[in-house]
Design a protein around this motif. Structure first.
Motif, PDB file in Angstrom:
ATOM      1  N   MET A   1       0.828  -1.394   0.498  1.00  0.00           N
ATOM      2  CA  MET A   1      -0.012   0.010  -0.512  1.00  0.00           C
ATOM      3  C   MET A   1       1.337   1.376  -0.282  1.00  0.00           C
ATOM      4  N   VAL A   2       1.047   1.666  -1.397  1.00  0.00           N
ATOM      5  CA  VAL A   2       1.531   3.180  -1.378  1.00  0.00           C
ATOM      6  C   VAL A   2       0.673   4.484  -1.600  1.00  0.00           C
ATOM      7  N   ILE A  21      -2.362   3.587  -3.501  1.00  0.00           N
ATOM      8  CA  ILE A  21      -2.218   2.988  -4.584  1.00  0.00           C
ATOM      9  C   ILE A  21      -1.807   1.582  -3.806  1.00  0.00           C
ATOM     10  N   MET A  22      -2.834   0.781  -4.075  1.00  0.00           N
ATOM     11  CA  MET A  22      -3.011  -1.031  -3.425  1.00  0.00           C
ATOM     12  C   MET A  22      -1.962  -1.878  -5.297  1.00  0.00           C
ATOM     13  N   ALA A  23      -0.925  -2.350  -4.737  1.00  0.00           N
ATOM     14  CA  ALA A  23      -0.094  -3.118  -5.925  1.00  0.00           C
ATOM     15  C   ALA A  23       0.409  -4.297  -5.228  1.00  0.00           C
ATOM     16  N   ALA A  24       0.876  -5.336  -6.205  1.00  0.00           N
ATOM     17  CA  ALA A  24       1.204  -6.666  -5.370  1.00  0.00           C
ATOM     18  C   ALA A  24       2.994  -6.597  -5.355  1.00  0.00           C
ATOM     19  N   GLY A  25       3.436  -6.899  -4.951  1.00  0.00           N
ATOM     20  CA  GLY A  25       4.914  -6.862  -4.365  1.00  0.00           C
ATOM     21  C   GLY A  25       5.026  -7.085  -3.087  1.00  0.00           C
ATOM     22  N   LYS A  27       9.848  -7.733  -2.328  1.00  0.00           N
ATOM     23  CA  LYS A  27      11.373  -8.514  -3.692  1.00  0.00           C
ATOM     24  C   LYS A  27      11.330 -10.022  -4.124  1.00  0.00           C
ATOM     25  N   GLY A  28      10.938 -11.319  -2.815  1.00  0.00           N
ATOM     26  CA  GLY A  28      10.378 -12.212  -3.901  1.00  0.00           C
ATOM     27  C   GLY A  28       9.370 -12.462  -4.443  1.00  0.00           C
ATOM     28  N   ALA A  29       8.476 -11.626  -4.510  1.00  0.00           N
ATOM     29  CA  ALA A  29       7.080 -12.127  -5.521  1.00  0.00           C
ATOM     30  C   ALA A  29       7.514 -11.210  -6.873  1.00  0.00           C
ATOM     31  N   ASN A  30       8.260 -10.071  -6.767  1.00  0.00           N
ATOM     32  CA  ASN A  30       9.105  -9.048  -8.090  1.00  0.00           C
ATOM     33  C   ASN A  30       9.987 -10.474  -8.659  1.00  0.00           C
ATOM     34  N   GLN A  31      10.893 -11.101  -7.651  1.00  0.00           N
ATOM     35  CA  GLN A  31      11.534 -11.917  -8.473  1.00  0.00           C
ATOM     36  C   GLN A  31      11.113 -12.828  -9.475  1.00  0.00           C
ATOM     37  N   ALA A  32      10.250 -13.751  -8.284  1.00  0.00           N
ATOM     38  CA  ALA A  32       8.811 -15.014  -9.356  1.00  0.00           C
ATOM     39  C   ALA A  32       8.288 -14.500 -10.827  1.00  0.00           C
ATOM     40  N   VAL A  33       8.494 -13.250 -10.759  1.00  0.00           N
ATOM     41  CA  VAL A  33       6.907 -12.848 -11.443  1.00  0.00           C
ATOM     42  C   VAL A  33       8.202 -12.729 -12.497  1.00  0.00           C
ATOM     43  N   ALA A  34       9.045 -11.374 -12.397  1.00  0.00           N
ATOM     44  CA  ALA A  34       9.798 -11.605 -13.391  1.00  0.00           C
ATOM     45  C   ALA A  34      10.794 -12.806 -14.196  1.00  0.00           C
ATOM     46  N   ALA A  35      10.670 -13.547 -13.173  1.00  0.00           N
ATOM     47  CA  ALA A  35      11.755 -14.682 -13.577  1.00  0.00           C
ATOM     48  C   ALA A  35      10.087 -15.763 -14.630  1.00  0.00           C
ATOM     49  N   ALA A  36       9.230 -15.775 -14.153  1.00  0.00           N
ATOM     50  CA  ALA A  36       8.450 -16.552 -15.184  1.00  0.00           C
ATOM     51  C   ALA A  36       7.887 -15.385 -16.464  1.00  0.00           C
ATOM     52  N   ARG A  37       8.065 -14.218 -16.225  1.00  0.00           N
ATOM     53  CA  ARG A  37       7.529 -13.741 -17.338  1.00  0.00           C
ATOM     54  C   ARG A  37       8.848 -13.783 -18.436  1.00  0.00           C
ATOM     55  N   VAL A  76      -4.816 -18.885  11.433  1.00  0.00           N
ATOM     56  CA  VAL A  76      -5.016 -17.638  12.053  1.00  0.00           C
ATOM     57  C   VAL A  76      -4.100 -16.048  11.938  1.00  0.00           C
ATOM     58  N   SER A  77      -3.215 -16.236  11.362  1.00  0.00           N
ATOM     59  CA  SER A  77      -2.392 -14.722  11.217  1.00  0.00           C
ATOM     60  C   SER A  77      -2.990 -14.149   9.370  1.00  0.00           C
ATOM     61  N   PRO A  78      -3.204 -12.796   9.506  1.00  0.00           N
ATOM     62  CA  PRO A  78      -3.384 -12.382   8.285  1.00  0.00           C
ATOM     63  C   PRO A  78      -2.060 -11.997   7.069  1.00  0.00           C
ATOM     64  N   SER A  79      -2.461 -11.857   5.815  1.00  0.00           N
ATOM     65  CA  SER A  79      -1.640 -11.794   5.467  1.00  0.00           C
ATOM     66  C   SER A  79      -0.163 -10.502   5.077  1.00  0.00           C
ATOM     67  N   GLY A  80       0.845 -10.769   5.010  1.00  0.00           N
ATOM     68  CA  GLY A  80       1.906  -9.146   5.874  1.00  0.00           C
ATOM     69  C   GLY A  80       1.473  -8.397   4.439  1.00  0.00           C
ATOM     70  N   VAL A  81       2.046  -7.092   5.211  1.00  0.00           N
ATOM     71  CA  VAL A  81       1.601  -6.160   3.990  1.00  0.00           C
ATOM     72  C   VAL A  81       2.599  -5.296   4.411  1.00  0.00           C
ATOM     73  N   ALA A  82       2.870  -4.029   3.685  1.00  0.00           N
ATOM     74  CA  ALA A  82       3.652  -3.366   3.736  1.00  0.00           C
ATOM     75  C   ALA A  82       3.061  -2.050   3.261  1.00  0.00           C
ATOM     76  N   LEU A  83       3.590  -0.968   4.733  1.00  0.00           N
ATOM     77  CA  LEU A  83       3.070   0.608   3.642  1.00  0.00           C
ATOM     78  C   LEU A  83       3.437   1.492   3.869  1.00  0.00           C
ATOM     79  N   ILE A  84       4.029   1.880   2.702  1.00  0.00           N
ATOM     80  CA  ILE A  84       4.703   2.588   1.912  1.00  0.00           C
ATOM     81  C   ILE A  84       4.664   4.163   1.824  1.00  0.00           C
TER      82      ILE A  84
END
Length: 389
Positions: A1-2, A21-25, A27-37, A76-84
């Motif tokens: 969340m930006v 702005i809300m966007a997926a992101g 570091k690990g997720a970005n690298q995974a998407v880049a490798a898949a593309r 139990v635990s919610p998904s991880g988020v980042a506030l930027i």
């Protein structure tokens, strides 16, 4: 969340932001998407919550063709988020709540053991192991005739990999990035230059170490070889083009600042060069084209190296050469002797029926002021040439 703001808030301060702005992101997720593309087979191992963020993450990975078989939805635990918070200068402050991903366990990773055993896993700490794996799979050049069957390799895909290796393992350090991109080999001057250009754009000119800017002042006004363009000219052109692109894409160029319109990244179409074409033979021609010459080959295509050149002191000249394949006139090729206007590979043809073919070249306008020299022809077949050892 930006949240975009004029400036970053201080301790205990509340500021009104400009855009959210809300966007997926991540570091690990970005690298995974880049490798898949880039065509990689990617499996993502993580924990998410049983909430909207977790569901969006799984749906996003699935859309990118990434396996989600080992993403655990934590009860139990919610998904991880980042506030930027991001200010007008691009500086940011980030807070991260790891949430469910902070609960990722050894058992979660061990459950994906078969993926590790069958994958081309890259070692995040050892760039040399990555170099070795990339080299084993992608080092055979199938494109440029100048790089086939000889050490000179300018194949785009493997050199692009070395740029990425330098950036990934350089970890934001200019010297380390240059060192790794250079030591990867192949086009070892352009690759570190490309990596440095990307890193410089990411960090900004003021953050480039002085060591890597020394000597610029002495050469900025000197024209590049074979051009009338200096480094100063390149600066000005690049800046002008950047402003034009900003305006063309909905941004604004004001007197004292620039507004860049936010855009969602769009996946570009994958380009595959020389699809179905594999170099299988090299025919040495080593001759000057004086009137007519020919050669035969068996395959689906060919490319001839060589070119037109003036004799010393003579004016520029353009040769006209008819290219025939199996008796049919394919084109009348124009071969200028002027270096900046030359035809880099004088003759080529692809996507022919697999079989025997004859190439005939007829020079229409010979002159004693220049020559057309033919070096060799690379022949392409419809199956890879394999060396058994």
């Amino acid at each position: 969340m930006v949240l975009k703001m004029d400036r970053l808030p201080g301790p205990g301060e509340t500021l009104i932001g400009d855009e959210f702005i809300m966007a997926a992101g991540g570091k690990g997720a970005n690298q995974a998407v880049a490798a898949a593309r880039l065509g990689g087979k990617v499996t993502f191992i993580a924990r998410v919550g049983q909430d909207i963020f977790g569901q969006q993450a799984i749906e996003g990975f699935t859309k990118e063709g990434i396996s989600t078989d080992f993403i655990v939805q934590d009860k139990v635990s919610p998904s991880g988020v980042a506030l930027i918070f991001v200010d007008q200068k691009g500086e940011n402050s980030i807070g991260v709540a790891s949430g469910a991903n902070g609960q990722l366990s050894v058992q979660d990773v061990s459950a994906a053991r078969v993926e590790f055993e069958t994958a081309n896993v890259l070692n995040p700490e050892d760039w040399k192991s990555t170099w070795f794996k990339v080299h084993r799979k992608w080092s055979e050049d199938i494109g440029s005739p100048s790089g086939v069957f000889q050490p000179f390799n300018i194949d785009a895909k493997i050199n692009a990999a070395w740029v990425l290796v330098g950036l990934l393992y350089g970890n934001g350090d200019f010297t380390r990035t240059y060192e790794i991109a250079t030591r990867c080999g192949d086009d070892a001057d352009c690759n570190p230059a490309s990596a440095g250009g990307i890193l410089g754009a990411m960090k900004g000119y003021k953050n480039i170490p002085d060591f890597w800017k020394q000597g610029l002042a002495e050469v900025e006004s000197i024209d590049f070889k074979y051009t009338t363009i200096s480094l100063n000219d390149a600066y000005e052109m690049s800046y002008r083009h950047a402003l034009q692109m900003i305006e063309r894409n909905g941004g604004e160029v004001r007197e004292n600042d620039i507004v860049i319109k936010f855009q969602e990244p769009a996946q570009v179409q994958l380009e595959i060069a020389f699809e179905g074409h594999f170099p299988i033979d090299k025919i040495w021609l080593e001759r000057t084209l004086e009137d007519e010459t020919s050669f035969k080959f068996e395959g689906v295509g060919f490319a001839v190296t060589g070119g037109a050149a003036n004799k010393r002191g003579e004016e520029d000249y353009t040769f006209n050469v008819e290219l025939y394949i199996d008796g049919d006139l394919i084109e009348i090729a124009k071969l200028p002797t002027k270096f900046q206007a030359r035809r880099f590979y004088p003759f080529w043809r692809y996507q022919l029926p697999m079989g025997e073919h004859e190439v005939i070249l007829k020079l229409l306008n010979p002159t004693d002021k220049a020559d057309v020299h033919l070096e060799y022809a690379i022949v392409y077949g419809n199956e890879p040439f394999k060396v058994e050892y």
